[in-house]
Design an enzyme around this catalytic site. Structure first.
Site, short mmCIF file in Angstrom:
data_model
loop_
_atom_site.label_atom_id
_atom_site.label_comp_id
_atom_site.label_asym_id
_atom_site.label_seq_id
_atom_site.Cartn_x
_atom_site.Cartn_y
_atom_site.Cartn_z
N GLY A 9 0.86 -1.35 -0.06
CA GLY A 9 -0.06 -0.09 -0.02
C GLY A 9 0.71 1.33 0.11
N GLY A 11 -0.27 4.55 0.05
CA GLY A 11 -1.01 5.57 0.62
C GLY A 11 0.03 6.59 1.91
CG PHE A 12 -1.50 10.14 3.13
CD1 PHE A 12 -0.75 11.26 2.45
CD2 PHE A 12 -2.89 9.83 2.95
CE1 PHE A 12 -1.54 12.23 2.06
CE2 PHE A 12 -3.50 11.10 2.45
CZ PHE A 12 -2.74 12.02 1.98
N GLY A 13 0.64 6.41 4.62
CA GLY A 13 1.51 5.47 5.60
C GLY A 13 2.57 4.94 4.87
CB VAL A 78 -1.09 -8.27 -1.13
CG1 VAL A 78 -0.88 -9.22 -0.07
CG2 VAL A 78 0.26 -7.54 -1.59
CD GLU A 169 -13.66 18.08 2.84
OE1 GLU A 169 -12.82 18.57 3.58
OE2 GLU A 169 -13.69 16.87 2.48
CG ASP A 298 -7.60 4.92 7.02
OD1 ASP A 298 -7.07 5.85 7.70
OD2 ASP A 298 -8.15 5.48 6.02
CB ALA A 314 -3.98 12.14 5.91
#
Lengths: 424, 424
Positions: A9, A11-13, A78, A169, A298, A314
């Site tokens: 992954g 993403g941000f992490g 995966v 939003e 997450d 995030a």
């Protein structure tokens, strides 16, 4: 012998963890992602509402690491994790690891009603964002042609389920588009008579924020024309609309911004999960009895000293990514893991033009200042000079002209032998 | 009583015609298009090769005419034309006209092999452009994972059918991406060993240009590593590759840039068509015996005084659109139609970085100057300040960094309950 670190992954992490380790000569990193790009999810709602293009908030993962020869990027899905033999398996290959970082993120939960997805897309991917954009813009086009006032009303009714930041939003943006952007462009309909209904099961929107800010946001939304229905549950979603508590509201467009569930890989991991399905990790961000497996962002359930679990934000994922990377470096150097401590830098949510709310431990504020802060933080964290510049310029342009830069209805079919039908 | 002008298609021709008439108080204009945007087709190949985003080369039709209250934009698909009662029919409505302008453009012709489309998409729409982008980028990703050298070679072989401007631009771009953009991003494969084969049935590429320029373009392409196979016909296209004259070339990606056929509406018109299926029009751009019906652009067959027919180029469509609009104004004022005269301002084609060719009646040139002229002309004709600025900035950024701004593999499926599979 280099240590092999597999990160699932980007993403941000995952990205932060990889960056932390990319400079280490004694580490070989493999990043596996189903996508070829890192997605800046906080701005996904702007793609869904025709403000930004997909490429504006996405960066190829390979580009981010092109300068680091010890980083290998794999485009793959995966399927399973063999904890005993320390291997990650995709459909066509397997990747052995010394350390594994799982950062697979989350997807929408329809609370057991997966059949609702067809009529109420969620907003987690670029494909979903362009699908929502298609539905919103198509509704206005079809309303313009519609003679029957009832059908026209259905076409111009937008129901957004979930009063968290994404729901707020989206509701704010749709209301703004209809009032400012589209107003002069239509002849038969008056887009400003669009009905935007924001549904929240709890007693108030943006429940994660201080009550005064939450009230301010609700007032700002209502001023834009959004109807907020709190303490309301969705019990049915069809192609005709949604049942909200007892009332059935006819609506062509329903958008899902409610429940979240972790990636399906969490189950395959065979580890303790919390009530929301997140993988329970210890203070060093690893699985109990598997110090070589980190779970972050997450996908993870991290309990703070005060007993609360960290939310899916995030900043949490980024700080955990950095910490996981550092812990791996410590382990390789022969040192013990350190505990993760979340530094809460605050939260913000935007409602629309010059309207946002922000809170930190010591400060609470709304209005123009919060909006400016929101703009700055989001530009700052966007990856890549080009994306920063483009998003900034798009925003400046939209702010001045009230226009939206990506008002395209793209068809799902590309073959010309099966021509798209404008009325479907 | 206002005269009703219906314009079908908001391409270069339709847009020019509408602009010509939009200021007339005695005219009510209805523009019908299957899309909600005008597409700047000459830059479509840049979307297909990840240089630009779809929204960069598309402008909402409604936005173009938002200031003109006598212009009505309809998102619809015209099914038939009732010449007797002067009505245009879509699936759900009909639109009466005093004057009709047909500007429906062209789509790809597979010369009776429509089944080839699945394995060899053409490049006429944004959906096709993003599909081609998906295939190109996916091929590199799959090659990176592939262990079998034969399969890897197939994945890195790109066959482009058709040596006209589109085929040349695609071949040049793919070669450039593989050599410059992707080179540092992959670890297992060497993207610069990509094989790009450009197929042309005739004896030379860019046959519309002077022979010396056509040779120059071929040399430039070959320097980029493109293999040019002239006098070669495609006799079979499968998911495995393409049969080129006698030889079967294994290739994962085949792109169709060959035959063109006019919109299917031409047949429904029940009027004389030329050999290529284009509607034959007279010197005032109207149908014989139907002076109220204009046909322009790629859909029309206009014979010049020297006996040749005009090619399907943007400048032809634009000049014809303006002329059709003027003729309608003349007719309303009680004057006779004037004859259309094409002013040939020349042609250009781009091959790659700093390489292009251009010719006018008096001038022929290539290299950097032609490339700079190409950039200038394309920015100049792009609609809207925002699009001009964005495309200019993307180009400047790509030129300096050798990067591509829209390297996204987007899935065709948006539903999360049917997750995308990275290996398909």
């Amino acid at each position: 012998m280099k240590k092999s670190v597999v990160i699932v992954g980007a993403g941000f992490g995952g990205l932060k963890a990889a960056r932390q380790l990319a400079k280490q000569k004694d580490v070989q990193i493999t990043i596996i992602d189903r996508r070829n790009y890192h997605l800046f999810q906080p701005l996904l709602y702007q793609v869904a509402t025709a403000g930004l293009s997909p490429a504006d908030i996405a960066t190829p993962i390979r580009s981010v690491f092109s300068g680091y020869s010890n980083v290998n990027v794999v485009y793959g899905n995966v399927q399973s994790i063999d904890k005993e033999n320390k291997k990650v398996r995709t459909i066509d290959a397997e990747y052995p690891y010394d350390y594994l970082i799982l950062a697979c993120g989350a997807k929408h939960s329809y609370f057991g009603h997966n059949d609702w997805e067809e009529n109420a897309p969620g907003l987690k991917t670029l494909e979903q964002a362009t699908e929502i954009r298609r539905r919103i813009l198509l509704s206005f086009e079809l309303a313009e042609k519609e003679q029957d006032p009832d059908k026209r009303k259905t076409l111009l009714t937008f129901v957004i389920v979930g009063g968290g930041p994404t729901g707020v939003e989206l509701a704010g943006s749709i209301a703004e588009i209809s009032r400012y952007t589209l107003e002069k462009d239509f002849r038969s309909i008056d887009p400003s008579r669009t009905r935007v209904i924001l549904i929240e099961a709890g007693p108030r929107v943006l429940a994660g924020f201080d009550e005064s800010l939450s009230k301010k946001a609700a007032r700002d939304l209502e001023r834009l024309g959004v109807q907020i229905w709190t303490s309301t549950r969705v019990t049915e979603i069809t192609s005709e609309g949604a049942r909200l508590s007892e009332e059935f509201v006819k609506a062509k467009t329903v958008i899902w911004a409610a429940g979240v569930q972790p990636s399906s890989l969490s189950k395959a991991l065979d580890a303790p999960l919390d009530r929301q399905g997140r993988v329970i990790i210890n203070s060093s961000l690893t699985l109990e009895n598997h110090p070589e497996i980190f779970v972050i962002g997450d996908q993870a359930s991290f309990t703070q000293p005060d007993g609360s679990t960290l939310p899916g934000l995030a900043p949490v994922a980024m700080q955990q990514g950095t910490h996981a990377g550092r812990n791996i470096k410590r382990a390789i150097a022969g040192d013990a893991y350190t505990d993760f401590q979340y530094v809460d830098k605050g939260m913000m949510a935007t409602i629309g033009r010059k309207k946002a709310i922000a809170q930190t431990t010591h400060l609470k504020f709304g209005g123009f200042m919060a909006w400016a802060a929101w703009l700055f933080v989001h530009i700052f964290y966007l990856i890549g000079f080009k994306n920063k510049f483009f998003v900034f310029f798009q925003w400046a342009w939209s702010y001045i002209t009230f226009k939206r830069g990506a008002r395209l209805i793209l068809d799902k079919e590309w073959r010309s032998n099966q021509p798209p039908r404008a009325s479907s």
